[in-house]
Design a protein around this motif. Structure first.
Motif, short mmCIF file in Angstrom:
data_model
loop_
_atom_site.label_atom_id
_atom_site.label_comp_id
_atom_site.label_asym_id
_atom_site.label_seq_id
_atom_site.Cartn_x
_atom_site.Cartn_y
_atom_site.Cartn_z
N GLN A 1 -16.28 -4.26 3.23
CA GLN A 1 -14.85 -4.31 2.86
C GLN A 1 -13.98 -3.83 4.02
O GLN A 1 -12.96 -4.44 4.32
N HIS A 2 -14.39 -2.73 4.66
CA HIS A 2 -13.65 -2.21 5.81
C HIS A 2 -13.59 -3.22 6.95
O HIS A 2 -12.54 -3.42 7.57
N PHE B 1 -5.62 -4.62 -1.37
CA PHE B 1 -4.32 -5.13 -0.94
C PHE B 1 -4.43 -6.61 -0.58
O PHE B 1 -3.64 -7.44 -1.03
N TYR B 2 -5.44 -6.96 0.22
CA TYR B 2 -5.62 -8.37 0.61
C TYR B 2 -6.10 -9.23 -0.55
O TYR B 2 -5.67 -10.37 -0.70
N SER C 1 -16.77 -8.03 -4.84
CA SER C 1 -16.71 -6.83 -4.03
C SER C 1 -17.97 -6.67 -3.19
O SER C 1 -19.05 -6.43 -3.72
N GLU D 1 0.85 -1.18 0.00
CA GLU D 1 0.00 0.00 0.00
C GLU D 1 0.89 1.24 0.00
O GLU D 1 1.92 1.27 0.66
N SER E 1 -8.86 0.47 -0.48
CA SER E 1 -7.50 0.07 -0.88
C SER E 1 -6.95 -1.08 -0.03
O SER E 1 -6.26 -1.95 -0.56
N ARG E 2 -7.25 -1.12 1.24
CA ARG E 2 -6.75 -2.21 2.09
C ARG E 2 -7.42 -3.53 1.70
O ARG E 2 -6.80 -4.59 1.74
N PHE E 3 -8.68 -3.50 1.30
CA PHE E 3 -9.37 -4.69 0.82
C PHE E 3 -8.71 -5.17 -0.48
O PHE E 3 -8.46 -6.36 -0.65
N ALA F 1 -11.24 -6.16 5.87
CA ALA F 1 -9.84 -5.72 5.90
C ALA F 1 -9.35 -5.55 7.33
O ALA F 1 -8.22 -5.92 7.65
N LEU G 1 -8.67 -9.00 8.72
CA LEU G 1 -7.46 -9.60 8.15
C LEU G 1 -6.21 -8.89 8.67
O LEU G 1 -5.17 -9.47 8.86
#
Length: 175
Positions: free
Chosen positions: A168-169, A126-127, A162, A98, A122-124, A172, A175
């Motif tokens: 998603q938040h 990333f994973y 998605s 990231e 973006s963090r979702f 993430a 995770l």
């Protein structure tokens, strides 16, 4: 409630999730410079695959280029912004980081993936790019005998599911 994704390897999805290619969730998917500028002892930073480690960009140890070369690469779209995700597509494929500082440019071995913040966290992302479902798609498109690589088209057309942004938040954060 679940629905059939229509994709054998993916199976059932929660009915409220969207399933589409990555290009529909992102504002930009590009790569860095295809020209390697001359490294200097001083100047601005440029990042390659070797500078990605543990999900972060190691700018402090990256090589440097002249301010002039930096500005040229910046004009050519090779400067990621905060919130972008970098993905290595040459050599060591699949390293992900990231972007939390935007004072560098990248070379062609890295893809810059800029999620649409209204559709993809973006963090979702990333994973997802590290997940088995993402990597299996990527591995099926490896090219090159000595140096493995994938093209931008592979990344652009990755199929992803998605959930809504709040979900998603939550995923993430877990995770």
């Amino acid at each position: 409630e679940y629905k059939d994704s229509g994709v054998e390897w993916l199976g059932l999805l929660p009915s409220h999730w969207i399933y589409s290619s990555l290009k529909h969730f992102c504002n930009l998917i590009t790569d860095g410079s295809h020209h390697s500028p001359k490294a200097t002892d001083e100047g601005r930073h440029y990042v390659t695959v070797r500078d990605l480690s543990a999900g972060k960009v190691n700018i402090a140890e990256s090589a440097r280029i002249s301010n002039e070369d930096f500005k040229t690469l910046e004009r050519n779209g090779c400067r990621p912004i905060q919130g972008d995700v970098l993905f290595s597509k040459d050599g060591t494929i699949g390293k992900v980081a990231e972007v939390d500082s935007d004072d560098f440019v990248v070379l062609s071995s890295l893809a810059i993936v800029r999620p649409n913040s209204e559709r993809l966290f973006s963090r979702f992302l990333f994973y997802f790019l590290q997940a088995t479902c993402g990597m299996r798609q990527i591995e099926s498109h490896f090219a090159g005998a000595a140096l493995k690589r994938i093209t931008l088209d592979v990344i652009i057309n990755l199929w992803s599911c998605s959930p809504p942004l709040p979900e998603q938040h939550t995923i993430a954060a877990f995770l």
